[in-house]
Design a protein around this motif. Structure first.
Motif, PDB file in Angstrom:
ATOM      1  N   THR A 282       0.854  -1.189   0.000  1.00 48.86           N
ATOM      2  CA  THR A 282       0.000   0.000   0.000  1.00 48.86           C
ATOM      3  C   THR A 282       0.888   1.237   0.000  1.00 48.86           C
ATOM      4  N   ALA A 283       0.769   2.024  -1.054  1.00 48.42           N
ATOM      5  CA  ALA A 283       1.722   3.126  -1.242  1.00 48.42           C
ATOM      6  C   ALA A 283       1.049   4.485  -1.193  1.00 48.42           C
ATOM      7  N   GLU A 284       1.858   5.492  -0.915  1.00 50.90           N
ATOM      8  CA  GLU A 284       1.453   6.875  -1.164  1.00 50.90           C
ATOM      9  C   GLU A 284       2.054   7.242  -2.522  1.00 50.90           C
ATOM     10  N   LEU A 285       1.221   7.692  -3.416  1.00 48.01           N
ATOM     11  CA  LEU A 285       1.696   7.993  -4.772  1.00 48.01           C
ATOM     12  C   LEU A 285       1.610   9.480  -5.057  1.00 48.01           C
ATOM     13  N   LEU A 286       2.682   9.999  -5.613  1.00 43.17           N
ATOM     14  CA  LEU A 286       2.642  11.382  -6.084  1.00 43.17           C
ATOM     15  C   LEU A 286       2.383  11.348  -7.586  1.00 43.17           C
ATOM     16  N   LEU A 287       1.316  12.003  -8.000  1.00 44.71           N
ATOM     17  CA  LEU A 287       1.002  12.076  -9.429  1.00 44.71           C
ATOM     18  C   LEU A 287       1.523  13.413  -9.938  1.00 44.71           C
ATOM     19  N   ASP A 288       2.519  13.324 -10.790  1.00 49.60           N
ATOM     20  CA  ASP A 288       3.216  14.543 -11.214  1.00 49.60           C
ATOM     21  C   ASP A 288       3.178  14.614 -12.738  1.00 49.60           C
ATOM     22  N   GLY A 289       1.992  14.974 -13.236  1.00 48.69           N
ATOM     23  CA  GLY A 289       1.820  15.005 -14.692  1.00 48.69           C
ATOM     24  C   GLY A 289       1.557  13.615 -15.256  1.00 48.69           C
ATOM     25  N   THR A 290       0.840  12.802 -14.526  1.00 49.02           N
ATOM     26  CA  THR A 290       0.569  11.416 -14.958  1.00 49.02           C
ATOM     27  C   THR A 290      -0.393  11.414 -16.155  1.00 49.02           C
ATOM     28  N   PRO A 291       0.015  10.841 -17.280  1.00 46.37           N
ATOM     29  CA  PRO A 291      -0.908  10.766 -18.420  1.00 46.37           C
ATOM     30  C   PRO A 291      -2.121   9.904 -18.065  1.00 46.37           C
ATOM     31  N   ALA A 292      -3.309  10.389 -18.437  1.00 41.49           N
ATOM     32  CA  ALA A 292      -4.528   9.674 -18.068  1.00 41.49           C
ATOM     33  C   ALA A 292      -5.568   9.867 -19.156  1.00 41.49           C
ATOM     34  N   GLN A 293      -6.524   8.957 -19.185  1.00 43.42           N
ATOM     35  CA  GLN A 293      -7.623   9.091 -20.166  1.00 43.42           C
ATOM     36  C   GLN A 293      -8.941   9.191 -19.429  1.00 43.42           C
ATOM     37  N   LEU A 294      -9.775  10.070 -19.912  1.00 44.31           N
ATOM     38  CA  LEU A 294     -11.132  10.157 -19.357  1.00 44.31           C
ATOM     39  C   LEU A 294     -11.869   8.870 -19.679  1.00 44.31           C
ATOM     40  N   VAL A 295     -12.621   8.372 -18.705  1.00 42.41           N
ATOM     41  CA  VAL A 295     -13.362   7.135 -18.978  1.00 42.41           C
ATOM     42  C   VAL A 295     -14.773   7.451 -19.467  1.00 42.41           C
ATOM     43  N   ALA A 296     -15.442   8.376 -18.748  1.00 42.28           N
ATOM     44  CA  ALA A 296     -16.848   8.602 -19.093  1.00 42.28           C
ATOM     45  C   ALA A 296     -17.280  10.012 -18.715  1.00 42.28           C
ATOM     46  N   GLY A 297     -16.788  10.981 -19.409  1.00 45.42           N
ATOM     47  CA  GLY A 297     -17.250  12.354 -19.155  1.00 45.42           C
ATOM     48  C   GLY A 297     -16.385  13.105 -18.161  1.00 45.42           C
ATOM     49  N   THR A 298     -16.508  14.426 -18.190  1.00 45.72           N
ATOM     50  CA  THR A 298     -15.621  15.271 -17.372  1.00 45.72           C
ATOM     51  C   THR A 298     -16.186  15.529 -15.971  1.00 45.72           C
ATOM     52  N   THR A 299     -17.372  15.008 -15.673  1.00 44.21           N
ATOM     53  CA  THR A 299     -17.923  15.139 -14.317  1.00 44.21           C
ATOM     54  C   THR A 299     -18.515  13.787 -13.899  1.00 44.21           C
ATOM     55  N   GLY A 300     -19.109  13.778 -12.701  1.00 46.21           N
ATOM     56  CA  GLY A 300     -19.836  12.568 -12.267  1.00 46.21           C
ATOM     57  C   GLY A 300     -18.939  11.373 -11.991  1.00 46.21           C
ATOM     58  N   GLY A 301     -17.673  11.642 -11.616  1.00 37.77           N
ATOM     59  CA  GLY A 301     -16.732  10.540 -11.414  1.00 37.77           C
ATOM     60  C   GLY A 301     -17.109   9.618 -10.265  1.00 37.77           C
TER      61      GLY A 301
END
Ligand code: FAD
Length: 563
Positions: A282-301
């Motif tokens: 179980t880690a603490e992760l720093l996201l520093d410009g992590t490339p990501a893809q939207l799964v289903a819309g820009t809200t309602g996550g």
């Protein structure tokens, strides 16, 4: 308190002088986890079509034997190992490599072999596919040091992607998450919890920026991420410009490494130093410009990621029932070996009584959990009625919170049943209690799930559907002379409904949410125990009926003083 050394005359000692022999205690032994589990075997005989059980039972027997033999031995040998994080290589390059322990590496192979995340997607058993899967999980879990954690999230990610309808991501990830090819299989993490809150996910501070290249990049810190070695993750982040709260979050898909195998804009800050689940990185992760893809819309996550929670909460319930059964089976076996006051513990009335009380809780938790599993299977196969769909929504948090609480209490009692040995690390017993303690915490704490259940719009419909299902169980119970048990279950449910309908202010309502939820959970378990006894026959019926009476004596209605 100390255990006495055994003083016995030695045949080798001239004159028969007494020598002190070292005290040797007999450890508990394991039989095949499947064939020795009478409740499980009887349950499957009644639930599954005969030919179906005949086809899949050899696999249960095989895994039951492996779990009791090689996997349990490897678990013991692996006792002192833990995952190791190496942040820098010798030449100063940041690598953030995590090495897993031998048990986990083997567990990974066995999980793919048995298709622990494949079976429900292959659907060979139609609406019973989830039942087949979770029987395998139930057997696998207690000897693999919570490798079920990444598996649960993998299953949850597959389900979430499928329900998102994002075809490109489904095509890319689902075959890897649910496949049986060890060379191509993936696991997934879910990165939700931040330091600002695990329950209060809406306060997440991770942001998502859309770059000029049309790609999203994430910036923030994820405070608890258990599958830190996974190939992918589903996570929540707030697109720049979105409002506060849960609805302003979007769900993102992240592939953790680039083609060269390097982490993509992710730094592993440290591994958590935890009470239990110590094999889980179980880690603490720093996201520093992590490339990501939207799964289903820009809200309602938070809504989009709900299928993940539905699946992981089901896994949590199965793991709770499994740990309880395992702890009880070890304590019951030990009671036949350990002698105190001139008799095996199993012959001492109060010890027997104590273990039987634990067994009753195990059986209740098992039956509630596998009702949830059955409903999930029916829903996924598209054969659930409307009432069953409503019931599934209620039972998912209800079963998780009820069994999570029961498991800690039952495992603690089973550990006490070993006396001092239960507290000694190299017996391999204490880890069971430490690992169980996470079950009421992650995937939603008891309070948070109680509120989630109480405050959902369809709670009244859910309770009505539950009363209907419990009514069926109670009718069956009456035919087997268990009318008094059935009455207790029904009365408790009626009390819960009355409590729900009563006019009380928001504060009092929230304050009683846990008692309300646990009353629903315990009443359902009691009714299912009585029903199960009625459906069994001979000595099995007598055994389960006895467990039902015992469960009833332990208390079911936690609301009696509030009405
Ligand atoms: C070993 C481990 C691994 C984990 N792995 C992951 C992971 O992989 N991914 C991930 O996203 N998270 C993970 N978590 C995080 C976990 O899901 C959260 O810790 C959990 O949801 C609780 O959130 P919190 O820690 O913020 O507690 P808080 O929300 O601060 O809760 C603290 C206490 O307050 C109570 N409480 C909170 N709100 C209310 C309320 N409204 N009313 C009444 N009581 C309330 C809770 O019941 C709890 O007892 C992991 C946690 C652990 C321990």
């Amino acid at each position: 308190m100390v255990s006495p050394a055994v003083i016995a005359p030695s045949a080798d000692t001239p004159g028969g002088d007494a020598v002190i022999e070292p005290f040797v205690q007999s450890p508990p032994a394991l039989d095949n986890l499947y064939t020795s589990d009478r409740l499980l075997v009887g349950f499957l005989r009644r639930k599954l079509p005969h030919e179906m059980l005949a086809a899949i039972e050899p696999e249960f027997i095989e895994l039951g034997a492996e779990a009791a033999g090689p996997l349990a031995s490897l678990q013991h040998a692996d006792r002192l190992n833990e995952p190791v994080l190496t942040q820098w290589d010798a030449w100063g390059k940041r690598v953030d490599a995590i090495e897993l322990t031998p048990l986990w590496r083997e567990a990974e192979r066995r999980a793919v072999h048995y298709g622990l995340t494949a079976v429900p997607y292959e659907r060979c058993e139609a609406e019973w596919s989830r039942l087949r899967q979770f029987v395998l999980v139930y057997l696998f879990h207690p000897v693999t040091d919570v490798y079920t954690c990444p598996l649960a999230m993998t299953d949850g990610a597959a389900r979430t992607l499928i329900e998102s309808g994002n075809r490109a991501l489904i095509a890319r990830a689902v075959p890897r998450l649910t496949g049986r090819d060890p060379a191509a299989s993936w696991t997934s993490g879910q990165w939700m919890t931040e330091s600002s809150g695990g329950s209060d996910v809406g306060s997440s501070a991770t942001i998502a920026e859309l770059g000029a290249d049309g790609r999203w990049r994430l910036h923030g810190k994820k405070w608890f991420t258990s599958a830190a070695t996974s190939q992918m993750a589903l996570t929540l982040a707030r697109p720049v410009g979105n409002g506060a709260g849960g609805n302003g979050l979007a769900m993102f898909y992240v592939e953790c490494r680039d083609e060269s195998g390097r982490l993509s804009g992710i730094r592993v800050e440290r591994l958590k130093d935890k009470l239990g689940t110590r094999k889980v990185p179980t880690a603490e992760l720093l996201l520093d410009g992590t490339p990501a893809q939207l799964v289903a819309g820009t809200t309602g996550g938070t809504r989009a990621i709900e299928p993940m929670l539905r699946i992981t909460r089901t896994w949590n319930s199965v793991c709770a029932a499994s740990f309880m059964r395992h702890a009880h089976r070890l304590a019951a076996d030990y009671a036949k070996r350990r002698v105190a006051f001139g008799a095996p513990l199993a012959a001492l009335p109060l010890h027997r009584e104590t273990l039987a009380d634990v067994e009753a809780e195990c059986a209740g938790a098992f039956l509630l959990t596998f009702l949830l599993v059955e409903l999930l299977g029916r829903a996924e196969a598209g054969v659930a009625t409307e009432d069953q769909a409503v019931l599934l929504r209620l039972l998912t948090p209800l079963t998780k919170l009820t069994t999570g609480k029961q498991s800690v209490q039952a495992v603690s009692e089973a550990i006490e049943a070993f006396g001092g040995a239960g507290y000694v690390e190299d017996t391999g017993l204490p880890v069971l209690l430490r690992d169980t303690q996470v079950l009421p915490i992650w995937e939603g704490t008891t309070n948070v799930l109680s509120l989630d259940l109480l405050l959902r719009a369809d709670v009244a419909r859910g309770v009505a559907a539950l009363e209907q299902r419990v009514g069926v169980a109670c009718e069956a119970a009456r035919t087997a002379g268990l009318g008094d048990v059935a009455d207790t279950a029904r009365d408790a449910l009626s009390a819960a409904r009355a409590w729900l309908q009563a006019d009380r202010d928001g504060e009092h309502r929230q304050a009683g949410a846990r008692r309300f939820a646990l009353t629903l959970g315990r009443a359902t378990e009691l009714a299912l125990l009585a029903e199960h006894a009625a459906l069994a026959s001979g000595s099995e019926r007598a055994m389960i009926a006895e467990l039902a009476h015992r469960f009833r004596r332990a208390g079911v209605n936690l609301l009696s003083e509030e009405l």
